[in-house]
Scaffold this motif. Sequence first.
Motif, PDB file in Angstrom:
ATOM      1  N   TYR A 136       0.744  -1.292  -0.156  1.00 53.73           N
ATOM      2  CA  TYR A 136       0.106   0.136   0.038  1.00 53.73           C
ATOM      3  C   TYR A 136       0.735   1.198   0.064  1.00 53.73           C
ATOM      4  O   TYR A 136       0.331   2.284   0.115  1.00 53.73           O
ATOM      5  N   GLU A 178      -6.401  -3.598  -5.946  1.00 54.45           N
ATOM      6  CA  GLU A 178      -5.098  -2.778  -5.321  1.00 54.45           C
ATOM      7  C   GLU A 178      -4.110  -3.349  -6.573  1.00 54.45           C
ATOM      8  O   GLU A 178      -3.192  -2.681  -6.740  1.00 54.45           O
ATOM      9  N   SER A 181       1.927  -4.437  -6.171  1.00 53.90           N
ATOM     10  CA  SER A 181       2.761  -3.492  -5.681  1.00 53.90           C
ATOM     11  C   SER A 181       3.628  -3.981  -4.603  1.00 53.90           C
ATOM     12  O   SER A 181       3.042  -4.885  -3.834  1.00 53.90           O
ATOM     13  N   THR A 224      -0.771  -3.813 -20.238  1.00 56.43           N
ATOM     14  CA  THR A 224       0.299  -2.641 -20.359  1.00 56.43           C
ATOM     15  C   THR A 224       1.069  -2.874 -21.486  1.00 56.43           C
ATOM     16  O   THR A 224       1.194  -4.253 -21.839  1.00 56.43           O
ATOM     17  N   PRO A 365      -6.825   9.236 -11.933  1.00 54.50           N
ATOM     18  CA  PRO A 365      -6.438   8.792 -10.535  1.00 54.50           C
ATOM     19  C   PRO A 365      -4.998   8.153 -10.477  1.00 54.50           C
ATOM     20  O   PRO A 365      -4.423   7.949  -9.339  1.00 54.50           O
ATOM     21  N   ASN A 366      -4.196   7.981 -11.533  1.00 58.31           N
ATOM     22  CA  ASN A 366      -2.986   7.246 -11.504  1.00 58.31           C
ATOM     23  C   ASN A 366      -1.904   7.518 -12.946  1.00 58.31           C
ATOM     24  O   ASN A 366      -2.532   8.435 -13.746  1.00 58.31           O
ATOM     25  N   LEU A 367      -0.906   7.583 -12.835  1.00 54.86           N
ATOM     26  CA  LEU A 367       0.024   8.047 -13.900  1.00 54.86           C
ATOM     27  C   LEU A 367      -0.203   7.390 -15.225  1.00 54.86           C
ATOM     28  O   LEU A 367       0.059   8.012 -16.028  1.00 54.86           O
ATOM     29  N   GLU A 369      -2.982   6.034 -16.463  1.00 55.49           N
ATOM     30  CA  GLU A 369      -4.188   6.686 -17.049  1.00 55.49           C
ATOM     31  C   GLU A 369      -3.877   8.189 -17.408  1.00 55.49           C
ATOM     32  O   GLU A 369      -4.327   8.427 -18.472  1.00 55.49           O
ATOM     33  N   ARG A 370      -3.361   8.835 -16.735  1.00 54.47           N
ATOM     34  CA  ARG A 370      -2.827  10.322 -17.122  1.00 54.47           C
ATOM     35  C   ARG A 370      -2.095  10.225 -18.426  1.00 54.47           C
ATOM     36  O   ARG A 370      -2.523  10.947 -19.423  1.00 54.47           O
TER      37      ARG A 370
END
Length: 392
Positions: A136, A178, A181, A224, A365-367, A369-370
């Motif tokens: 987390y 989640e 990670s 990905t 919300p995350n890199l 997707e951005r």
Amino acid sequence: MDEALLRSLTPGVIGVLVRRGADFAAAEDAVQEALVEAFEAFGTGAGAQAPPRDPKGWLVTVAWRRFLDAARADTARRRREDRVAEEPPPGPAPEADDTLRLYFLCAHPSLSPAAAVALTLRAVGGLTTRQIAAAYLVPEATMAQRISRAKRTVSGVRLDRPGDVGTVLRVLYLVFNEGYSGEVDLAAEAIRLTRELAARVEHPEVAGLLALMLLHHARRAARTAPDGGLVPLAEQDRGRWDTALIAEGVAVLQAALARDRLGEFQAQAAIAALHADAPTAGETDWVQIVEWYDELARLNDSPVVLLNRAVAVGEADGPRAGLAALAPLDPALPRYAAVAAYLRERDDDPAEAARLYAEAALRAPNLAERAHLTRQAARLNTLLRGAAPDGP
């Protein structure tokens, strides 16, 4: 005893101690001490002993001793120690019953979602505090405090009535989402825990959640690009999807639907199954997907469900129908701008689509997707510049 075996035994051992009279926090601490002793005694290092024939019985016995040692050292617990000491000697107990009780305890409504997830991973999943903290992306001390508070919250809870399966499923779904990670693959861990739950309770929504997880996880390798970029569903290499997981997920879903007790997770899994069944993106049965979204909206008309339904309507009936389905929703919703951009582009409005993609990128919300949304906006802006008439 290897780590996987010990982790699978952990919830049952904690459940035995709780049923014998230990409060949850003391039981969990005692089991953690027993696990450390097991690693030291039966690990892979020099001088390691052969593992016992009954690993769970060994862990129960050692953990119970550690609990009684702690109880004797605390005068405030003396009266309870006298009571629990009169119980018959511990030993292997009906694992399904004790483990199921622990699922319900860790997902107790008195806990926040974050605390319930952490406690489930620790007590049911058998992960260390360090592993959970790394997964987390928070300091270990922060996670230790979160788990400690959660343990204190549920220590006085009596599970003399059946727990809420729906709460347990929501906690497991939070774990699954989640993803990955740190050193712990939380998506795989959530699937493992949901499989265990499905083996212990006959409930169509448990099967529905397991099917949904399997069908989503089957597409993981294709999500990905080699550079880490996000690959949308329509552009994924379907040859990289895990067909064995898809087949298992579909079989689990069909068995759940046959019970004719439709729930949210079953409906979501049915939508995922239709995506998995299509050989190409162009062959997706969007009409049937819209029908399933209608069923899902009857069960849960949350903004997220209605947002996803608008996408499906746009694919089934055209972008203007999708925009009409999107119109009643709040533009401030997460991913609203991204959905609007996609539908505007399909409706031959690249300028507005580019603006909306750029807006969506700022809210991502995350890199990953951005970056994807930024590329979409840049692609359309490049096309618009190329199509613009030359000046005088």
